[in-house]
Design a protein around this motif. Structure first.
Motif, PDB file in Angstrom:
ATOM      1  N   ARG A 177      -0.770  14.641   8.412  1.00  0.00           N
ATOM      2  CA  ARG A 177       0.687  14.779   8.520  1.00  0.00           C
ATOM      3  C   ARG A 177       1.324  13.613   9.273  1.00  0.00           C
ATOM      4  O   ARG A 177       2.346  13.083   8.855  1.00  0.00           O
ATOM      5  CB  ARG A 177       1.040  16.089   9.205  1.00  0.00           C
ATOM      6  N   THR A 178       0.713  13.215  10.390  1.00  0.00           N
ATOM      7  CA  THR A 178       1.312  12.130  11.174  1.00  0.00           C
ATOM      8  C   THR A 178       1.188  10.778  10.487  1.00  0.00           C
ATOM      9  O   THR A 178       2.039   9.922  10.677  1.00  0.00           O
ATOM     10  CB  THR A 178       0.684  12.031  12.582  1.00  0.00           C
ATOM     11  N   ARG A 179       0.157  10.591   9.673  1.00  0.00           N
ATOM     12  CA  ARG A 179      -0.059   9.310   8.993  1.00  0.00           C
ATOM     13  C   ARG A 179       0.443   9.304   7.560  1.00  0.00           C
ATOM     14  O   ARG A 179       0.346   8.292   6.873  1.00  0.00           O
ATOM     15  CB  ARG A 179      -1.548   8.946   9.001  1.00  0.00           C
ATOM     16  N   GLY A 180       0.927  10.442   7.089  1.00  0.00           N
ATOM     17  CA  GLY A 180       1.497  10.508   5.751  1.00  0.00           C
ATOM     18  C   GLY A 180       0.490  10.546   4.614  1.00  0.00           C
ATOM     19  O   GLY A 180       0.802  10.124   3.499  1.00  0.00           O
ATOM     20  N   TYR A 181      -0.694  11.080   4.854  1.00  0.00           N
ATOM     21  CA  TYR A 181      -1.692  11.188   3.785  1.00  0.00           C
ATOM     22  C   TYR A 181      -1.438  12.443   2.966  1.00  0.00           C
ATOM     23  O   TYR A 181      -1.141  13.499   3.494  1.00  0.00           O
ATOM     24  CB  TYR A 181      -3.115  11.223   4.352  1.00  0.00           C
ATOM     25  N   ASP A 182      -1.583  12.284   1.652  1.00  0.00           N
ATOM     26  CA  ASP A 182      -1.424  13.419   0.752  1.00  0.00           C
ATOM     27  C   ASP A 182      -2.750  14.150   0.549  1.00  0.00           C
ATOM     28  O   ASP A 182      -2.766  15.367   0.350  1.00  0.00           O
ATOM     29  CB  ASP A 182      -0.888  12.942  -0.607  1.00  0.00           C
ATOM     30  N   TYR A 183      -3.849  13.407   0.580  1.00  0.00           N
ATOM     31  CA  TYR A 183      -5.173  13.975   0.385  1.00  0.00           C
ATOM     32  C   TYR A 183      -6.142  13.316   1.345  1.00  0.00           C
ATOM     33  O   TYR A 183      -6.131  12.102   1.510  1.00  0.00           O
ATOM     34  CB  TYR A 183      -5.700  13.730  -1.040  1.00  0.00           C
ATOM     35  N   ILE A 184      -6.991  14.129   1.948  1.00  0.00           N
ATOM     36  CA  ILE A 184      -8.132  13.615   2.702  1.00  0.00           C
ATOM     37  C   ILE A 184      -9.346  14.345   2.157  1.00  0.00           C
ATOM     38  O   ILE A 184      -9.442  15.564   2.246  1.00  0.00           O
ATOM     39  CB  ILE A 184      -7.981  13.821   4.223  1.00  0.00           C
ATOM     40  N   LEU A 185     -10.254  13.576   1.575  1.00  0.00           N
ATOM     41  CA  LEU A 185     -11.433  14.133   0.921  1.00  0.00           C
ATOM     42  C   LEU A 185     -12.637  14.065   1.853  1.00  0.00           C
ATOM     43  O   LEU A 185     -12.701  13.202   2.729  1.00  0.00           O
ATOM     44  CB  LEU A 185     -11.725  13.357  -0.357  1.00  0.00           C
ATOM     45  N   ASP A 186     -13.587  14.946   1.624  1.00  0.00           N
ATOM     46  CA  ASP A 186     -14.836  14.945   2.376  1.00  0.00           C
ATOM     47  C   ASP A 186     -15.862  14.135   1.591  1.00  0.00           C
ATOM     48  O   ASP A 186     -16.336  14.565   0.551  1.00  0.00           O
ATOM     49  CB  ASP A 186     -15.319  16.384   2.588  1.00  0.00           C
ATOM     50  N   ARG A 187     -16.181  12.975   2.102  1.00  0.00           N
ATOM     51  CA  ARG A 187     -17.110  12.085   1.401  1.00  0.00           C
ATOM     52  C   ARG A 187     -18.533  12.620   1.433  1.00  0.00           C
ATOM     53  O   ARG A 187     -19.314  12.380   0.525  1.00  0.00           O
ATOM     54  CB  ARG A 187     -17.067  10.702   2.029  1.00  0.00           C
ATOM     55  N   SER A 188     -18.895  13.380   2.461  1.00  0.00           N
ATOM     56  CA  SER A 188     -20.281  13.858   2.573  1.00  0.00           C
ATOM     57  C   SER A 188     -20.641  14.856   1.485  1.00  0.00           C
ATOM     58  O   SER A 188     -21.801  14.977   1.123  1.00  0.00           O
ATOM     59  CB  SER A 188     -20.536  14.466   3.955  1.00  0.00           C
ATOM     60  N   SER A 189     -19.653  15.583   0.947  1.00  0.00           N
ATOM     61  CA  SER A 189     -19.969  16.510  -0.130  1.00  0.00           C
ATOM     62  C   SER A 189     -20.130  15.769  -1.448  1.00  0.00           C
ATOM     63  O   SER A 189     -20.872  16.196  -2.309  1.00  0.00           O
ATOM     64  CB  SER A 189     -18.884  17.580  -0.265  1.00  0.00           C
ATOM     65  N   ALA A 190     -19.433  14.682  -1.616  1.00  0.00           N
ATOM     66  CA  ALA A 190     -19.589  13.735  -2.728  1.00  0.00           C
ATOM     67  C   ALA A 190     -19.771  14.382  -4.102  1.00  0.00           C
ATOM     68  O   ALA A 190     -20.429  13.828  -4.959  1.00  0.00           O
ATOM     69  CB  ALA A 190     -20.722  12.767  -2.442  1.00  0.00           C
ATOM     70  N   ALA A 191     -19.194  15.553  -4.317  1.00  0.00           N
ATOM     71  CA  ALA A 191     -19.353  16.236  -5.599  1.00  0.00           C
ATOM     72  C   ALA A 191     -18.813  15.402  -6.751  1.00  0.00           C
ATOM     73  O   ALA A 191     -19.404  15.345  -7.814  1.00  0.00           O
ATOM     74  CB  ALA A 191     -18.656  17.587  -5.562  1.00  0.00           C
ATOM     75  N   GLY A 192     -17.697  14.731  -6.551  1.00  0.00           N
ATOM     76  CA  GLY A 192     -17.123  13.943  -7.621  1.00  0.00           C
ATOM     77  C   GLY A 192     -16.755  12.547  -7.190  1.00  0.00           C
ATOM     78  O   GLY A 192     -16.173  11.806  -7.957  1.00  0.00           O
ATOM     79  N   ILE A 193     -17.097  12.161  -5.991  1.00  0.00           N
ATOM     80  CA  ILE A 193     -16.752  10.836  -5.497  1.00  0.00           C
ATOM     81  C   ILE A 193     -17.914   9.897  -5.795  1.00  0.00           C
ATOM     82  O   ILE A 193     -18.966   9.977  -5.185  1.00  0.00           O
ATOM     83  CB  ILE A 193     -16.443  10.858  -3.983  1.00  0.00           C
ATOM     84  N   LEU A 194     -17.711   9.008  -6.739  1.00  0.00           N
ATOM     85  CA  LEU A 194     -18.751   8.061  -7.098  1.00  0.00           C
ATOM     86  C   LEU A 194     -18.673   6.797  -6.253  1.00  0.00           C
ATOM     87  O   LEU A 194     -19.673   6.153  -5.991  1.00  0.00           O
ATOM     88  CB  LEU A 194     -18.650   7.693  -8.577  1.00  0.00           C
ATOM     89  N   PHE A 195     -17.483   6.456  -5.835  1.00  0.00           N
ATOM     90  CA  PHE A 195     -17.291   5.289  -4.982  1.00  0.00           C
ATOM     91  C   PHE A 195     -16.075   5.526  -4.119  1.00  0.00           C
ATOM     92  O   PHE A 195     -15.101   6.131  -4.553  1.00  0.00           O
ATOM     93  CB  PHE A 195     -17.062   4.025  -5.818  1.00  0.00           C
ATOM     94  N   SER A 196     -16.156   5.052  -2.887  1.00  0.00           N
ATOM     95  CA  SER A 196     -14.977   5.065  -2.025  1.00  0.00           C
ATOM     96  C   SER A 196     -15.072   3.865  -1.095  1.00  0.00           C
ATOM     97  O   SER A 196     -16.120   3.568  -0.536  1.00  0.00           O
ATOM     98  CB  SER A 196     -14.880   6.379  -1.239  1.00  0.00           C
ATOM     99  N   SER A 197     -13.979   3.188  -0.949  1.00  0.00           N
ATOM    100  CA  SER A 197     -13.921   1.997  -0.116  1.00  0.00           C
ATOM    101  C   SER A 197     -13.885   2.391   1.358  1.00  0.00           C
ATOM    102  O   SER A 197     -13.253   3.376   1.739  1.00  0.00           O
ATOM    103  CB  SER A 197     -12.663   1.197  -0.457  1.00  0.00           C
ATOM    104  N   GLU A 198     -14.562   1.621   2.178  1.00  0.00           N
ATOM    105  CA  GLU A 198     -14.559   1.880   3.621  1.00  0.00           C
ATOM    106  C   GLU A 198     -13.142   1.761   4.202  1.00  0.00           C
ATOM    107  O   GLU A 198     -12.863   2.304   5.249  1.00  0.00           O
ATOM    108  CB  GLU A 198     -15.499   0.898   4.331  1.00  0.00           C
ATOM    109  N   THR A 199     -12.258   1.065   3.506  1.00  0.00           N
ATOM    110  CA  THR A 199     -10.875   0.926   3.947  1.00  0.00           C
ATOM    111  C   THR A 199     -10.223   2.285   4.132  1.00  0.00           C
ATOM    112  O   THR A 199      -9.401   2.469   5.018  1.00  0.00           O
ATOM    113  CB  THR A 199     -10.067   0.124   2.896  1.00  0.00           C
ATOM    114  N   TYR A 200     -10.620   3.230   3.298  1.00  0.00           N
ATOM    115  CA  TYR A 200      -9.992   4.550   3.317  1.00  0.00           C
ATOM    116  C   TYR A 200     -10.774   5.569   4.144  1.00  0.00           C
ATOM    117  O   TYR A 200     -10.394   6.727   4.206  1.00  0.00           O
ATOM    118  CB  TYR A 200      -9.818   5.066   1.884  1.00  0.00           C
ATOM    119  N   ASP A 201     -11.861   5.122   4.789  1.00  0.00           N
ATOM    120  CA  ASP A 201     -12.670   6.021   5.617  1.00  0.00           C
ATOM    121  C   ASP A 201     -11.987   6.196   6.974  1.00  0.00           C
ATOM    122  O   ASP A 201     -11.877   5.265   7.755  1.00  0.00           O
ATOM    123  CB  ASP A 201     -14.078   5.464   5.800  1.00  0.00           C
TER     124      ASP A 201
END
Length: 172
Positions: free
Chosen positions: A137-161
């Motif tokens: 809410r304070t940073r204005g993010y619409d979605y924050i995903l859990d990378r450790s579950s990785a069910a559908g995340i094939l790639f994610s940039s460290e920029t967004y970690d």
């Protein structure tokens, strides 16, 4: 788990629509790393593991007792009357049924271990989710995903970690 997978499928379908969601802010965190850094969570996991091991040992001992009863029955079977054989068989089956019920009560989906996990871990998870929500809410993010579950995340940039940001928020 199905809810998370369904959510990710819907999220990626929406993202594929293109320009309508192009302005969305998305980040990810590594929930395993967050949980692993919390001493209370590690202590809770240790307690749960010890409790589960103790209960499993008790159940294994009861199964060993049943096996001993069966072996004794097998050895004495020829010397027993029909009524005695039936009685012993019923005793063995009843004991086995009792142990299976105990196993279900302790380890089942709504068992004592699940209740204990809820008691110990849920407050920690709630605090993390509150920190993530406040951060979003304070940073204005619409979605924050859990990378450790990785069910559908094939790639994610460290920029967004944003895991480190969440860890700092939890320490305050």
């Amino acid at each position: 788990m199905r809810v998370r997978s369904t959510f990710l499928i819907i999220l990626f379908a929406c993202l594929s629509l293109g320009s309508t969601l192009s302005a969305q802010k998305i980040a990810h965190i590594d929930m395993e790393r967050v949980l692993g850094s919390i001493t209370e969570y590690q202590d809770a996991q240790t307690q749960l593991d010890q409790l589960a091991a103790k209960w499993q040992q008790e159940i294994n001992q009861q199964y060993d007792d049943i096996k001993g009863m069966y072996n004794k029955y097998q050895a004495e079977q020829v010397l027993l009357t029909e009524d005695q054989r039936s009685g012993r068989e019923e005793e063995i089956v009843a004991k086995e049924k009792s142990v299976r019920e105990l196993q279900r009560q302790r380890f089942g989906a709504d068992g004592l271990l699940f209740d204990r996990r809820q008691e110990l871990v849920k407050p920690i998870q709630d605090a993390i989710y509150e920190a993530v929500e406040a951060y979003a809410r304070t940073r204005g993010y619409d979605y924050i995903l859990d990378r450790s579950s990785a069910a559908g995340i094939l790639f994610s940039s460290e920029t967004y970690d944003k895991t480190d940001d969440i860890l700092r928020a939890l320490q305050n």
